[in-house]
Design a protein around this motif. Structure first.
Motif, short mmCIF file in Angstrom:
data_model
loop_
_atom_site.label_atom_id
_atom_site.label_comp_id
_atom_site.label_asym_id
_atom_site.label_seq_id
_atom_site.Cartn_x
_atom_site.Cartn_y
_atom_site.Cartn_z
N UNK A 8 0.45 -1.48 0.14
CA UNK A 8 0.36 0.41 0.51
C UNK A 8 1.16 1.52 0.35
N UNK A 9 0.16 2.61 -0.30
CA UNK A 9 0.99 3.65 -0.37
C UNK A 9 -0.15 4.89 0.19
N UNK A 10 0.58 5.72 0.99
CA UNK A 10 -0.39 7.10 1.06
C UNK A 10 0.31 8.07 0.54
N UNK A 11 -1.30 9.06 -0.11
CA UNK A 11 -0.39 10.49 -1.20
C UNK A 11 -0.98 10.97 -0.61
N UNK A 12 -0.09 12.17 -0.58
CA UNK A 12 -0.72 13.57 0.58
C UNK A 12 -0.43 15.00 -0.84
N UNK A 13 -0.92 16.03 0.13
CA UNK A 13 -0.83 17.39 -0.83
C UNK A 13 -0.74 18.68 -0.37
N UNK A 14 0.30 19.56 -1.12
CA UNK A 14 0.18 20.65 -0.54
C UNK A 14 0.27 22.12 -1.49
N UNK A 15 -0.69 22.41 -1.62
CA UNK A 15 -1.16 23.32 -2.51
C UNK A 15 0.10 25.05 -2.11
N UNK A 16 1.13 25.43 -3.31
CA UNK A 16 2.58 26.20 -2.78
C UNK A 16 2.15 27.22 -4.04
N UNK A 17 2.71 28.04 -3.41
CA UNK A 17 2.95 29.50 -5.02
C UNK A 17 4.92 29.73 -4.95
N UNK A 18 5.04 29.90 -6.26
CA UNK A 18 6.27 30.64 -6.33
C UNK A 18 6.97 30.67 -5.15
N UNK A 19 8.63 30.49 -4.83
CA UNK A 19 9.05 30.53 -3.36
C UNK A 19 8.34 30.27 -2.10
N UNK A 69 1.91 20.11 -4.94
CA UNK A 69 2.78 19.61 -5.41
C UNK A 69 3.00 18.03 -4.01
N UNK A 70 2.40 16.76 -4.07
CA UNK A 70 2.35 15.35 -3.78
C UNK A 70 3.86 14.75 -3.39
N UNK A 71 3.28 14.56 -1.84
CA UNK A 71 3.78 13.99 -1.62
C UNK A 71 3.55 12.05 -1.28
N UNK A 72 4.30 11.32 -1.82
CA UNK A 72 4.00 9.68 -1.40
C UNK A 72 4.81 9.00 -0.41
N UNK A 73 4.25 7.84 0.39
CA UNK A 73 4.34 7.65 1.45
C UNK A 73 3.73 5.82 0.80
N UNK A 74 5.37 4.77 0.53
CA UNK A 74 4.84 3.54 0.55
C UNK A 74 5.42 2.23 0.90
N UNK A 75 4.67 1.58 1.25
CA UNK A 75 4.94 0.24 1.57
C UNK A 75 4.70 -0.74 0.16
N UNK A 76 4.77 -0.48 -0.72
CA UNK A 76 4.42 -1.37 -2.00
C UNK A 76 5.22 -2.42 -2.48
N UNK A 77 6.44 -2.95 -1.78
CA UNK A 77 7.30 -3.79 -1.71
C UNK A 77 7.40 -4.75 -0.69
N UNK A 78 6.30 -4.75 0.11
CA UNK A 78 6.36 -5.45 1.66
C UNK A 78 5.34 -6.05 1.40
N UNK A 79 5.73 -7.78 1.19
CA UNK A 79 4.82 -8.52 0.93
C UNK A 79 3.77 -8.88 2.49
#
Length: 147
Positions: A8-19, A69-79
């Motif tokens: 599984x994995x979980x993704x989150x996001x932040x809306x950012x402006x230049x700078x 901007x999106x960041x994902x934390x993943x444990x997809x490789x673990x069975x």
């Protein structure tokens, strides 16, 4: 803090402006080999940061464009192993300084950023201590005492 199940994995996001500045820190506190994959994407879906099978990490950047901007934390490789992950996202959103800002207002903004950094470090140390305590409790001596 989140739980990542196997595959599984979980993704989150932040809306950012230049700078705008953003920092992502994470620490795996339990499960398996204490490792996950982490990827951070810009608004065009280009990977800005990628770590594979690490127990801890930090990445700081300044947004080069407006968007999500999106960041994902993943444990997809673990069975089989669930992973407990603590993570923090913090940043500095720049408000234009038009010269009418009082020196005390600048100091307060700097102090708030410093306090956030101390809080993040403290949370990291709590998780790190828990990982070490848990690893000691599962460790058995090589030569058990004889009676």
């Amino acid at each position: 803090m989140i739980e990542l199940g196997p595959h599984s994995s979980e993704c989150f996001f932040e809306d950012l402006h230049h700078g705008d500045q953003m920092t992502l820190t994470y620490q795996v506190g339990g499960g398996g080999h204490l490792d996950i994959d982490v990827t951070l994407y810009d608004p065009s879906s280009h990977a800005l940061f990628k770590q594979e099978r690490k127990d801890t990490g930090t990445y700081s950047f300044t947004a080069s464009s407006d968007g999500r901007y999106t960041y994902c934390l993943s444990n997809e490789f673990s069975a089989v192993s669930d992973k407990t992950v603590s993570f923090n996202v913090h940043g500095i959103i720049y408000v234009p300084d038009e010269g009418d800002m009082l020196p005390i207002e600048r100091e307060i903004r700097d102090l708030a950023a410093g306090l956030q950094a101390v809080k993040d470090e403290q949370e990291y140390l709590v998780i790190r201590e828990r990982v070490h305590r848990n690893s000691k409790s599962t460790h058995t001596p090589l030569n058990p005492p004889t009676t």
